[in-house]
Design an enzyme around this catalytic site. Structure first.
Site, short mmCIF file in Angstrom:
data_model
loop_
_atom_site.label_atom_id
_atom_site.label_comp_id
_atom_site.label_asym_id
_atom_site.label_seq_id
_atom_site.Cartn_x
_atom_site.Cartn_y
_atom_site.Cartn_z
N ALA A 160 0.86 -1.18 0.00
CA ALA A 160 0.00 0.00 0.00
C ALA A 160 0.90 1.23 0.00
O ALA A 160 2.06 1.16 0.41
CB ALA A 160 -0.88 -0.01 1.24
N GLU B 104 4.71 -5.10 7.11
CA GLU B 104 3.97 -4.08 7.87
C GLU B 104 4.52 -3.90 9.28
O GLU B 104 4.43 -2.82 9.84
CB GLU B 104 2.48 -4.44 7.92
N GLU C 31 -0.83 -9.25 -0.68
CA GLU C 31 -2.25 -9.51 -0.39
C GLU C 31 -3.06 -9.52 -1.69
O GLU C 31 -3.97 -10.33 -1.86
CB GLU C 31 -2.77 -8.45 0.58
N GLY D 250 0.50 -5.00 0.83
CA GLY D 250 -0.72 -5.05 0.02
C GLY D 250 -0.48 -5.70 -1.34
O GLY D 250 -1.41 -6.26 -1.93
N1 CAA Z 1 4.61 3.28 -0.60
C1 CAA Z 1 5.03 4.45 -1.11
N2 CAA Z 1 6.20 4.61 -1.76
C2 CAA Z 1 6.98 3.53 -1.88
C3 CAA Z 1 6.61 2.27 -1.37
C4 CAA Z 1 5.38 2.16 -0.71
N3 CAA Z 1 4.90 1.00 -0.21
N4 CAA Z 1 7.60 1.39 -1.63
C5 CAA Z 1 8.55 2.08 -2.29
N5 CAA Z 1 8.18 3.37 -2.45
C6 CAA Z 1 8.92 4.45 -3.10
C7 CAA Z 1 10.08 4.93 -2.22
O1 CAA Z 1 9.63 5.84 -1.26
C8 CAA Z 1 10.98 5.54 -3.26
O2 CAA Z 1 10.46 6.81 -3.62
P1 CAA Z 1 11.46 8.12 -3.66
O3 CAA Z 1 12.36 7.80 -4.83
O4 CAA Z 1 10.50 9.22 -3.93
O5 CAA Z 1 12.16 8.14 -2.36
C9 CAA Z 1 10.78 4.64 -4.48
O6 CAA Z 1 9.55 3.96 -4.28
C10 CAA Z 1 11.87 3.59 -4.61
O7 CAA Z 1 11.96 2.88 -3.36
P2 CAA Z 1 13.35 2.66 -2.58
O8 CAA Z 1 14.29 3.79 -2.84
O9 CAA Z 1 13.00 2.38 -1.14
O10 CAA Z 1 13.86 1.34 -3.33
P3 CAA Z 1 14.83 0.21 -2.74
O11 CAA Z 1 15.17 -0.62 -3.92
O12 CAA Z 1 15.91 0.82 -1.93
O13 CAA Z 1 13.93 -0.64 -1.72
C11 CAA Z 1 11.91 -1.79 -1.01
C12 CAA Z 1 12.83 -1.40 -2.20
C13 CAA Z 1 12.64 -2.76 -0.09
C14 CAA Z 1 10.68 -2.46 -1.63
C15 CAA Z 1 11.52 -0.53 -0.21
O14 CAA Z 1 11.05 0.46 -1.11
C16 CAA Z 1 10.45 -0.76 0.83
O15 CAA Z 1 10.73 -1.29 1.89
N6 CAA Z 1 9.20 -0.33 0.53
C17 CAA Z 1 8.10 -0.43 1.47
C18 CAA Z 1 7.54 -1.85 1.55
C19 CAA Z 1 6.44 -1.92 2.58
O16 CAA Z 1 6.65 -1.64 3.75
N7 CAA Z 1 5.23 -2.34 2.15
C20 CAA Z 1 4.06 -2.46 3.02
C21 CAA Z 1 3.20 -1.24 2.90
S1 CAA Z 1 1.90 -1.21 4.08
C22 CAA Z 1 0.68 -2.22 3.48
O17 CAA Z 1 0.80 -2.75 2.40
C23 CAA Z 1 -0.54 -2.33 4.35
C24 CAA Z 1 -1.59 -3.31 3.90
O18 CAA Z 1 -1.63 -4.45 4.39
C25 CAA Z 1 -2.62 -2.93 2.97
#
Ligand code: CAA
Length: 258
Positions: free
Chosen positions: A66, A132, A112, A109
């Site tokens: 998400a 999460e 999911e 998500g």
């Molecule tokens: N939401 C918003 N933006 C996101 C994102 C997310 N889930 N995942 C990545 N991005 C964005 C980053 O903020 C970044 O944007 P900027 O360039 O503007 O900073 C861009 O995508 C590239 O990401 P990274 O620089 O972090 O890329 P990376 O290769 O270093 O890392 C990753 C990749 C490990 C996937 C890392 O991006 C990450 O940990 N992302 C979040 C994953 C996460 O926590 N997902 C769960 C979300 S909560 C959820 O889903 C709730 C639910 O149950 C519905």
């Protein structure tokens, strides 16, 4: 066709294809992206010439979860009033089979959503997780439930409580995905699977999907009853007569969807 901003949509050989298109955010599932995805799913579901639906992202990311940026300052009231999580539940209403072609990040998500599909074809680079816990929350769109049913309690606990990420090969071993292929081949495999199912007897595919899903949603006795009802119901269709007739006559069946 609506003017989608976050997804690309096309149809090919009886398959409706939805591709997430937010590369800069690793296909994070914003409310708008989810809204468009569900709209496209319902549109394909309503078209007789479409027999199966394929959902994919990019080679780098199916979806990284998400959109954290859109959720970070939300209050509990904002979350309760939002349509975002309920859009995930809408996927269950789609009658046609949905296949996810997953490569790269498939997190939160994103995982999911992949688990809400009926089958998953993964590239060798796919990584599956529910991170999460790193954000101080838990999965909210079925992650604890569908994941546990798919991979079992021990692995699900580790993924949800300690952010264990599964490799594609592990996901295959634990039953989360159907196939793992090299990155150059996963999309074609997912497409050919969708295309083959799209040309099968439509009513039997619809009721078969419904019956398998019932196994996850009901107690066994209720599921068996529903399965039997659907099995009997198909004997009212022309396709059942055609399919059984074609077998006996040793020829290929021609499906009518009636
Ligand atoms: N939401 C918003 N933006 C996101 C994102 C997310 N889930 N995942 C990545 N991005 C964005 C980053 O903020 C970044 O944007 P900027 O360039 O503007 O900073 C861009 O995508 C590239 O990401 P990274 O620089 O972090 O890329 P990376 O290769 O270093 O890392 C990753 C990749 C490990 C996937 C890392 O991006 C990450 O940990 N992302 C979040 C994953 C996460 O926590 N997902 C769960 C979300 S909560 C959820 O889903 C709730 C639910 O149950 C519905």
């Amino acid at each position: 066709m609506p003017d989608y901003q976050n997804i690309l949509v096309e149809t090919k050989e009886g398959v409706g294809i939805i591709r997430f298109n937010r590369p800069k955010a690793l296909n994070a599932l914003s409310p708008q992206l989810m809204k468009e995805t569900v709209m496209a799913l319902f549109a394909f579901d309503a078209q007789d010439e479409i027999g199966a639906i394929l959902i994919t992202g990019s080679d780098k990311a199916f979806a990284a979860g998400a959109d954290i940026k859109e959720m970070s300052t939300a209050s509990v009231i904002d979350m309760l009033k939002s349509d975002f999580i309920p859009t995930f539940a809408k996927i269950r209403e789609i009658k046609k089979p949905i296949i996810a072609a997953v490569s790269g990040w498939c997190l939160g998500g994103g995982n999911e959503l992949a688990m809400s599909c009926d089958m998953v074809v993964a590239s060798e680079t796919a990584k599956f997780g529910q991170p999460e816990i790193n954000l101080g929350v838990i999965p909210g769109a079925g992650g604890t439930q569908r994941l546990t049913k798919a991979v079992g309690k021990a692995i699900a606990m580790e993924m949800v409580l300690n952010n264990r990420t599964l490799t594609a090969q592990e996901a295959l071993e634990y039953g989360l995905v159907n196939y793992v292929l090299p990155i150059e081949e996963y999309f074609e495999k997912a497409f050919s699977l969708a295309q083959k199912i799209a040309h099968r007897a439509p009513l039997a595919v619809q009721l078969g999907k419904e019956a398998v899903n019932k196994a996850f949603e009901t107690f066994l006795a209720e599921g068996l009853e529903d399965e039997l009802r659907s099995f009997y119901l198909l004997f009212a269709s022309e396709d059942q007569k055609e399919g059984m007739g074609a077998f006996i006559e040793k020829r290929k069946a021609e499906w009518k969807g009636r």
